[in-house]
Design a protein around this motif. Structure first.
Motif, short mmCIF file in Angstrom:
data_model
loop_
_atom_site.label_atom_id
_atom_site.label_comp_id
_atom_site.label_asym_id
_atom_site.label_seq_id
_atom_site.Cartn_x
_atom_site.Cartn_y
_atom_site.Cartn_z
N UNK A 97 0.83 -1.19 0.00
CA UNK A 97 0.00 0.00 0.00
C UNK A 97 0.87 1.26 0.00
N UNK A 98 2.09 1.10 0.45
CA UNK A 98 3.03 2.23 0.52
C UNK A 98 4.44 1.68 0.41
N UNK A 99 5.32 2.45 -0.22
CA UNK A 99 6.73 2.06 -0.35
C UNK A 99 7.59 3.18 0.20
N UNK A 100 8.53 2.84 1.07
CA UNK A 100 9.39 3.82 1.72
C UNK A 100 10.84 3.45 1.46
N UNK A 101 11.58 4.38 0.84
CA UNK A 101 12.96 4.07 0.49
C UNK A 101 13.72 5.35 0.18
N UNK A 102 14.89 5.50 0.76
CA UNK A 102 15.82 6.54 0.36
C UNK A 102 15.30 7.96 0.48
N UNK A 103 14.50 8.24 1.49
CA UNK A 103 13.96 9.58 1.65
C UNK A 103 12.70 9.86 0.85
N UNK A 104 12.20 8.83 0.14
CA UNK A 104 10.96 8.94 -0.62
C UNK A 104 9.91 8.01 -0.02
N UNK A 105 8.66 8.45 -0.08
CA UNK A 105 7.53 7.60 0.29
C UNK A 105 6.57 7.60 -0.89
N UNK A 106 6.33 6.43 -1.47
CA UNK A 106 5.40 6.33 -2.58
C UNK A 106 4.08 5.75 -2.08
N UNK A 107 3.00 6.45 -2.39
CA UNK A 107 1.66 6.06 -1.98
C UNK A 107 0.72 6.57 -3.06
N UNK A 108 -0.42 5.92 -3.26
CA UNK A 108 -1.26 6.31 -4.39
C UNK A 108 -1.84 7.72 -4.23
N UNK A 109 -2.47 8.00 -3.10
CA UNK A 109 -3.18 9.29 -2.93
C UNK A 109 -2.42 10.25 -2.03
N UNK A 110 -2.12 9.86 -0.79
CA UNK A 110 -1.45 10.78 0.12
C UNK A 110 -1.38 10.22 1.52
N UNK A 111 -0.88 11.04 2.43
CA UNK A 111 -0.75 10.68 3.84
C UNK A 111 -1.49 11.72 4.68
N UNK A 112 -2.16 11.28 5.71
CA UNK A 112 -2.82 12.21 6.62
C UNK A 112 -1.80 13.11 7.30
N UNK A 113 -2.19 14.35 7.62
CA UNK A 113 -1.21 15.32 8.14
C UNK A 113 -0.48 14.88 9.39
N UNK A 114 -1.12 14.08 10.24
CA UNK A 114 -0.50 13.69 11.49
C UNK A 114 0.45 12.51 11.41
N UNK A 115 0.58 11.88 10.24
CA UNK A 115 1.41 10.69 10.11
C UNK A 115 2.81 11.04 9.61
N UNK A 116 3.84 10.68 10.37
CA UNK A 116 5.18 10.68 9.81
C UNK A 116 5.28 9.48 8.87
N UNK A 117 6.26 9.50 7.97
CA UNK A 117 6.34 8.45 6.96
C UNK A 117 6.51 7.07 7.56
N UNK A 118 7.32 6.95 8.60
CA UNK A 118 7.55 5.63 9.20
C UNK A 118 6.28 5.10 9.86
N UNK A 119 5.51 5.96 10.49
CA UNK A 119 4.24 5.55 11.09
C UNK A 119 3.26 5.10 10.01
#
Length: 273
Positions: free
Chosen positions: A108-130
Motif C-alpha cells: 500500500x506504501x513504499x518507503x525508500x531513500x527519503x521517498x515515500x510512494x503512496x497512491x493518494x497521500x498521507x494524513x497530516x499527522x502521520x510521519x512516513x515511518x508511522x
C-alpha cells in the motif's frame, strides 16, 4: 541504477510501453516506481498487469483505489461492479487467478531513500515511518486468509479521521481511504471524498492534504498520483504524477535522481524535458 516514477496508468498500456522505452529503462539495472491504479478505465488493463508482473523486482507498484476495486469484484462478483469499468478481460483471462494473487501482494506504501510512494497521500499527522507501519497492517490482511472479508468491509467513507484507538475494519478503512482516495482534508485531518477538482476548488475549511502547514511527513518526499485535476506537480517534498493519460492527456515519468521529466501524450509521444 536509475529510478523512474510513473503516474497512474489505468490500463493505458501502449502509452506505458512508449514511456518506458522513451526513458531508456533497463530492467537489469533500473527500476520503475508505479504509483498505483494500474488498471481500469483504459483499454488494456490485462496487458498492463502482465507486463508489470513480468518485470519482477525491477518494478515496485503500490495499490491504488482501482486496483483494490479489481480485487473486490474478483472476490465479490458482478453485484459490486460499476457500469463503465473495463476489467472484463482481466476477469476472463486464463491467468486471472495468478494475476489476482500477485495483486494481493503489492504494498500500500513504499518507503525508500527519503521517498515515500503512496497512491493518494498521507494524513497530516502521520510521519512516513508511522504510515508505513499502518500500511503493513492492511497488507497483512489483504495477503492473508481474511482478504475476502476485508474487501467486503472496505468500501465506505467513515470514519473520516484517524484515531489511534480505531480497531477492526474501521481502522483498516481509514488507512486505505487516506492512502488511496484522499485529496482534501481539514486542518485537523478530516477527509473529504466528493471534491475532485483542482486545489483551488477545495470545500470550505479544507485544503489539499499536502498543503497542511504542519504535515508530519514534510521531511519526506511523497511520490503519488490519483489526482488528475492536480496534474504534474513538483515541489521539494512532493512529486504528484497523475497527468490524466486515461482522460486523453499525458502519462508522466520522473527520474528521481535528477527530476528529469518524460511524457507521452495519449496517442502521441511528446518527449522529455
Amino acid at each position: 541504477m536509475a529510478i523512474y516514477a510513473i503516474g497512474d496508468i489505468q490500463g493505458c498500456y501502449r502509452e506505458f510501453r512508449e514511456l518506458v522505452d522513451q526513458c531508456g529503462f533497463d530492467p537489469s539495472s533500473d527500476r520503475l516506481w508505479l504509483v498505483g491504479d494500474l488498471v481500469n478505465r483504459g483499454p488494456a488493463s490485462l496487458e498492463t498487469l502482465r507486463f508489470v508482473r513480468s518485470l519482477g523486482d525491477a518494478a515496485v507498484s503500490v495499490l491504488g483505489n482501482h486496483d483494490l476495486y479489481l480485487l473486490k469484484i474478483a472476490y465479490a462478483g458482478a453485484s459490486s461492479r460499476k457500469r463503465h469499468d473495463t476489467l472484463q478481460q482481466v476477469l476472463e483471462a486464463p491467468d486471472r487467478d495468478e494475476l489476482i494473487a500477485w495483486l494481493r501482494t503489492l504494498p500500500l506504501m513504499h518507503l525508500e531513500g527519503g521517498y515515500a510512494m503512496v497512491h493518494a497521500g498521507l494524513l497530516p499527522g502521520w510521519i512516513a515511518e508511522r504510515a508505513r507501519a499502518l500500511a503493513r497492517e492492511v497488507e497483512a490482511v489483504l495477503s492473508g486468509d481474511s482478504c475476502e472479508a476485508f474487501l467486503h468491509h472496505l468500501w465506505g467513507n467513515s470514519p473520516k479521521a484517524w484515531r489511534d484507538d480505531l480497531a477492526g475494519w474501521e481502522r483498516l478503512r481509514v488507512i486505505v481511504n487516506a492512502m488511496t482516495r484522499m485529496r482534501f482534508c481539514t486542518p485537523d485531518g478530516r477527509m473529504e471524498f466528493d471534491a475532485k477538482g483542482p486545489p483551488d476548488s477545495a470545500p470550505p475549511n479544507h485544503l489539499p492534504w499536502f498543503a497542511h502547514p504542519n504535515r508530519a511527513s514534510s521531511d519526506t518526499t511523497i511520490v503519488c498520483g490519483h489526482w488528475s485535476a492536480l496534474g504534474l506537480r513538483m515541489e521539494p517534498n512532493l512529486l504528484a504524477l497523475d497527468s490524466g493519460c486515461v482522460w486523453g492527456e499525458k502519462l508522466t515519468a520522473v527520474r528521481l535522481e535528477d527530476r528529469r521529466v518524460f511524457q507521452v501524450h495519449a496517442g502521441k509521444q511528446l518527449g522529455s524535458f
